[in-house]
Design a protein around this motif. Structure first.
Motif, PDB file in Angstrom:
ATOM      1  N   LEU A   1      30.985 -56.227 -20.450  1.00 48.33           N
ATOM      2  CA  LEU A   1      32.188 -56.356 -20.449  1.00 48.33           C
ATOM      3  C   LEU A   1      32.816 -55.956 -19.322  1.00 48.33           C
ATOM      4  O   LEU A   1      32.179 -55.123 -18.513  1.00 48.33           O
ATOM      5  N   ILE A   2      33.642 -56.517 -18.394  1.00 48.03           N
ATOM      6  CA  ILE A   2      34.044 -56.412 -17.136  1.00 48.03           C
ATOM      7  C   ILE A   2      35.541 -56.273 -17.114  1.00 48.03           C
ATOM      8  O   ILE A   2      36.232 -56.986 -17.720  1.00 48.03           O
ATOM      9  N   GLU A   3      35.968 -55.374 -16.340  1.00 50.91           N
ATOM     10  CA  GLU A   3      37.328 -55.280 -15.922  1.00 50.91           C
ATOM     11  C   GLU A   3      37.707 -55.202 -14.596  1.00 50.91           C
ATOM     12  O   GLU A   3      37.141 -54.164 -13.900  1.00 50.91           O
ATOM     13  N   ARG A   4      38.567 -55.767 -13.973  1.00 46.13           N
ATOM     14  CA  ARG A   4      38.613 -55.878 -12.415  1.00 46.13           C
ATOM     15  C   ARG A   4      40.247 -55.282 -12.041  1.00 46.13           C
ATOM     16  O   ARG A   4      40.955 -55.425 -12.884  1.00 46.13           O
TER      17      ARG A   4
ATOM     18  N   ILE B   1      35.613 -52.589 -10.102  1.00 44.21           N
ATOM     19  CA  ILE B   1      35.297 -53.252 -11.217  1.00 44.21           C
ATOM     20  C   ILE B   1      34.741 -52.092 -12.028  1.00 44.21           C
ATOM     21  O   ILE B   1      33.981 -51.206 -11.396  1.00 44.21           O
ATOM     22  N   THR B   2      35.021 -51.996 -13.327  1.00 43.25           N
ATOM     23  CA  THR B   2      34.239 -51.425 -14.565  1.00 43.25           C
ATOM     24  C   THR B   2      33.677 -52.163 -15.325  1.00 43.25           C
ATOM     25  O   THR B   2      34.192 -53.369 -15.804  1.00 43.25           O
ATOM     26  N   VAL B   3      32.105 -51.875 -15.183  1.00 38.70           N
ATOM     27  CA  VAL B   3      31.568 -52.493 -16.174  1.00 38.70           C
ATOM     28  C   VAL B   3      30.888 -51.902 -17.446  1.00 38.70           C
ATOM     29  O   VAL B   3      30.734 -50.605 -17.174  1.00 38.70           O
ATOM     30  N   TYR B   4      30.894 -52.258 -18.560  1.00 39.43           N
ATOM     31  CA  TYR B   4      30.415 -51.706 -19.658  1.00 39.43           C
ATOM     32  C   TYR B   4      29.399 -52.660 -20.515  1.00 39.43           C
ATOM     33  O   TYR B   4      29.838 -53.631 -20.791  1.00 39.43           O
TER      34      TYR B   4
ATOM     35  N   ALA C   1      28.141 -47.482 -18.905  1.00 32.40           N
ATOM     36  CA  ALA C   1      29.560 -47.853 -18.030  1.00 32.40           C
ATOM     37  C   ALA C   1      29.245 -47.647 -16.518  1.00 32.40           C
ATOM     38  O   ALA C   1      28.623 -46.709 -16.294  1.00 32.40           O
ATOM     39  N   VAL C   2      29.412 -48.687 -15.649  1.00 32.29           N
ATOM     40  CA  VAL C   2      29.100 -48.271 -14.352  1.00 32.29           C
ATOM     41  C   VAL C   2      30.477 -48.746 -13.312  1.00 32.29           C
ATOM     42  O   VAL C   2      31.303 -49.813 -13.841  1.00 32.29           O
TER      43      VAL C   2
END
Lengths: 90, 279
Positions: free
Chosen positions: A14-17, A22-25, A32-33
């Protein structure tokens, strides 16, 4: 690091910009990165087709004065993604 | 056999007990916890039973013994861990975050952190520096309305290293109102907030504690994407939610300013927080 390899990202992340970052989960890995703006640019180029060298070249074309730093940043981020099991080299 | 019920996050845990001491112990631990039972209630049952002739108790789930010991601070920690686990085990109508929370100057400050990050220590410090204590352990944010936050208003649980902050209270004649031994102290919410009313406002600030013994102390703003990543690590009931509540956690990160407090001693943290809160 063998820069002729392709970075392949795990599916189903999953990704949110937000604000260029960016947060990647990854729910299965519960990992989470966080990627800062530079990391976000690198992430967008990890399309499963480009090699690491392609990514370095693509970014260096945009920022020719920063090639050495770009090379370091790309390798560091890809190492991080591999360590977190979110990416692998093919 | 008697019953003591704890309700939070849409679940209840019922504790069976068989002595007056056990009842007083459970009352001290859970009397002030928000009793939130609306909607579908998940239920779980535990027992707190005395070993006859000994001043020792067993916490059990069915016939399985979970821990055994005297009714002290360490036993309280086991009970909290077990009760919180069962309260959240199937909670799916909100985001449960490991976090301390206080009100400073009418503003709600959250201090999320995993074990060892220092959230309890910093919550304790803020509580004895003109902030109102809400919780040192857990918050529950409604998945339907992120402004609706429930605070697990258990007593403030002090580790031995933080007890000096409440020296005056712990030395006072209110000894019957709190628990104290070699392992720390448990100070009931109502002793800290006699006129407590759960706040309705959204949090104004998130402080991410980062206890780093080898690093220089600093407070730095953190971006929303980074905050989202850090909050996911504090998200307790992720597996119960669609996509582990990722979007909802990121919404919290988007809407709340945040700083990271890196510190290597409580003294450092105190100086930084003092200056920061005055700003």
């Amino acid at each position: 690091m063998d820069v002729s390899k392709i970075v392949e990202l795990k599916k189903d992340y999953l990704i949110e910009r937000i604000d260029g970052e960016i947060t990647v989960y990854h729910p299965t890995l519960t990992t989470a990165v966080y990627l800062n703006e530079t990391g976000a640019l690198i992430w967008e180029l990890c399309d499963g087709k480009r090699t690491i060298l392609d990514i370095i070249e693509a970014l260096s074309e945009q920022y020719p004065e920063s090639r050495t730093q770009i090379e370091t940043d790309v390798k560091t981020l890809i190492t991080q993604l591999i360590e977190r099991d979110i990416g692998e080299l093919k | 056999m008697n019953l003591f019920t704890v309700a939070f996050a849409g679940s209840t845990v019922t504790l069976l007990y068989d002595t007056k001491d056990a009842r007083e112990f459970l009352t001290l631990l859970f009397r002030d916890v928000t009793q939130q039972t609306s909607g579908d209630v998940q239920q779980h049952q535990l027992s707190l039973l005395a070993d006859k002739g000994l001043n020792v108790y067993r916490l059990q789930a069915g016939n399985t013994q979970l821990c055994r010991g005297r009714l002290g601070v360490r036993f309280a920690a086991h009970i909290y861990d077990t009760v919180i686990f069962h309260l959240l085990n199937r909670a799916e109508n909100g985001i449960a975050l490991h976090a301390g929370a206080v009100i400073c100057n009418d503003l709600i400050i959250l201090l999320p952190g995993q074990s060892g990050a220092g959230k309890s220590t910093l919550t304790s410090w803020l509580t004895c520096h003109n902030c109102s204590y809400l919780t040192d352990e857990l918050i529950f944010i409604s998945i339907h309305d992120p402004r609706e936050i429930k605070y697990f208003s258990r007593p403030l649980c002090l580790k031995p290293g933080s007890m000096h902050l409440f020296e005056e209270l712990l030395a006072s004649d209110k000894k019957d109102d709190f628990l104290m031994d070699l392992h720390g102290a448990v100070i009931p919410h109502r002793l800290l907030n006699p006129e407590f009313k759960e706040p309705q406002a959204p949090p104004a600030l998130i402080i991410m504690p980062d206890y780093a013994p080898e690093s220089d102390p600093e407070i730095e703003p953190i971006s929303r994407a980074r905050l989202g990543t850090l909050l996911m690590a504090c998200h307790v009931n992720a597996r119960n939610l669609v996509d582990h509540g990722f979007r909802e956690v990121l919404d919290i990160a988007r809407s709340t300013p945040a700083v990271r407090l890196r510190y290597n001693s409580l003294q450092d943290a105190s100086s930084l927080l003092d200056a920061f809160l005055q700003e």
